[in-house]
Scaffold this active site. Structure first.
Site: not given
Ligand SMILES: Cc1[nH+]cc(COP(=O)(O)O)c(/C=N/[C@@H](CC(=O)O)C(=O)O)c1O
Length: 399
Positions: A131, A212, A248
């Protein structure tokens, strides 16, 4: 002279910048398969029914006070039970320091700052690819980064041999970032047997694992199955850390609900670790927001709402799996002779298509399809009305 005359425009975020470009496009057939945010078959964001019911349960409750710096204790307990298992001995023995975080991003950042403060000589090993924001988080925490092999572009599967070699070659007692399930962006996860081998090697090398887990339940539809990597490591006696997100799997994206937990030697150490994590949160945001944590606690604390949530998260996972099958089928029907097996082999929110940046640029410029330049497709942006359009466009740029 002007104070900020030297401030230059920031580079576009590789993921969130795609959404900005999509929103700016007025074309009627535009498609957003960029950011990892669930959409229904009608292409709409989804508020889970269990969330609606939880909101009704808590409506009007007189909660507007500050939470403690470590967030809601009730929320943290529910969150850790979800990650480690209802009966996990580390929880029964009160050996886990848990702190509510600003979703998965906040949980990763708290860990990175904690690592910097209490293991200042340590570096972080991050998978290739990962990510995009992981690199920013550990950069801003001033923790030096290394990478380890994870994805094989030829097989579009796991580079298990490369991963094991890099884990072996890393200095003794290195800190590794591992995706618990639904690896972002590749959708490639180690098998349980491979996780067992990875855990054994981590033991041998005395490595530390930060998991994660941003997609628990979203990969297979089964929250316990999606946490199996963590359970395997725990069973092997590893003292792991885990960054959880409810963005998610509960659709709470904008509520910023997450949890960072660190497994410790004993209760005394867990109390000490939690107190230090709180001291990192205090100057950063002082204490976390109430509403989302209350929704999660209400759902996980009520057997009926929890059962409904499990049904709904499985429904989201199943729709994405259906879209994988449909996309592959439509690519064949569009006349593509390329091997698209990885589309259905991969798991979770994303398909790592194998498209190169130039092909991605053509999808966007010619077909108004928005995805990240590494070729990652957020499967939730696909539905029965646009899957054929996407397949034809992919065929067009890959023929
Ligand atoms: C692996 C991973 N870890 C943490 C997050 C953080 O998400 P949060 O909303 O802070 O709980 C995301 C979000 N990924 C998607 C959104 C982004 O980029 O923030 C994405 O990869 O599209 C991840 O894909």
């Amino acid at each position: 002279g002007s104070w900020w005359k030297d401030v230059q425009p920031a580079a576009r975020d590789p993921i969130l910048g795609v959404t900005e470009a999509f929103l700016a496009d007025t074309h009627p057939s535009k498609m957003n398969v960029g950011v990892g945010a669930y959409r229904t078959d009608e292409g709409k964001p989804l508020v889970l029914e269990c969330v609606r019911q939880a909101e009704r349960h808590i409506a009007g409750s007189n909660f507007m006070e500050y939470l403690p710096m470590g967030g809601s204790v009730v929320f943290n307990d529910h969150s850790m039970k979800l990650a480690y298992g209802e009966e996990a001995s580390v929880l029964a023995d009160k050996r886990v320091a848990g702190i509510q975080a600003l979703s998965g991003t906040g949980a990763c950042r708290l860990f990175a700052d904690f690592q910097r403060r209490f293991k200042p000589e340590s570096h972080i090993f991050i998978p290739v690819p990962t990510w995009a924001n992981h690199h920013n988080i550990w950069r801003d925490a001033h923790v030096p980064q290394h990478t380890f092999r994870y994805y094989d572009p030829v097989t579009k599967g796991l580079d298990f041999a490369g991963l094991m070699e890099d884990v072996k070659r890393a200095p003794e007692a290195s800190v590794f970032l591992l995706h618990a399930c639904a690896h972002n962006p590749t959708g490639v996860d180690p098998s349980p047997e491979q996780w067992k081998e990875i855990s054994a090697l981590f033991k041998e090398k005395n490595h530390f694992a930060l998991f994660d887990m941003a997609y628990q339940g979203f990969a297979s539809g089964d929250t316990n199955r999606d946490a199996q990597a963590i359970r395997i490591f725990l069973d092997d006696g590893h003292q792991v850390a885990c960054a959880q997100s409810f963005a998610k799997n509960m659709g709470l994206y904008g509520q910023r609900v997450g949890c960072l937990s660190v497994v410790c030697d004993d209760t005394q150490q867990a109390v000490a670790v939690k107190s230090q994590l709180q001291q990192i949160a205090r100057p950063m945001y002082s204490n976390p927001p109430l509403h989302g944590a209350l929704i999660v606690s209400t759902i996980l604390g009520d057997p009926d709402l929890k059962a409904l949530w499990h049904t709904e998260v499985k429904g989201m996972a199943d729709r994405i799996i259906t879209m994988r099958e449909l996309l592959k089928k439509n690519l064949v029907e569009a006349g593509s002779h390329l091997n698209w097996q990885h589309i259905t082999d991969q798991i979770g929110m994303f398909c790592f298509s194998g498209l190169n940046p130039e092909q991605v640029d053509r999808l966007t410029s010619q077909f108004h399809i928005y995805l990240t330049r590494n070729g990652r497709i957020s499967m939730a942006g696909i539905n029965s009305n646009n899957v054929e359009y996407l397949a034809n466009a992919i065929h067009e740029v890959t023929r």
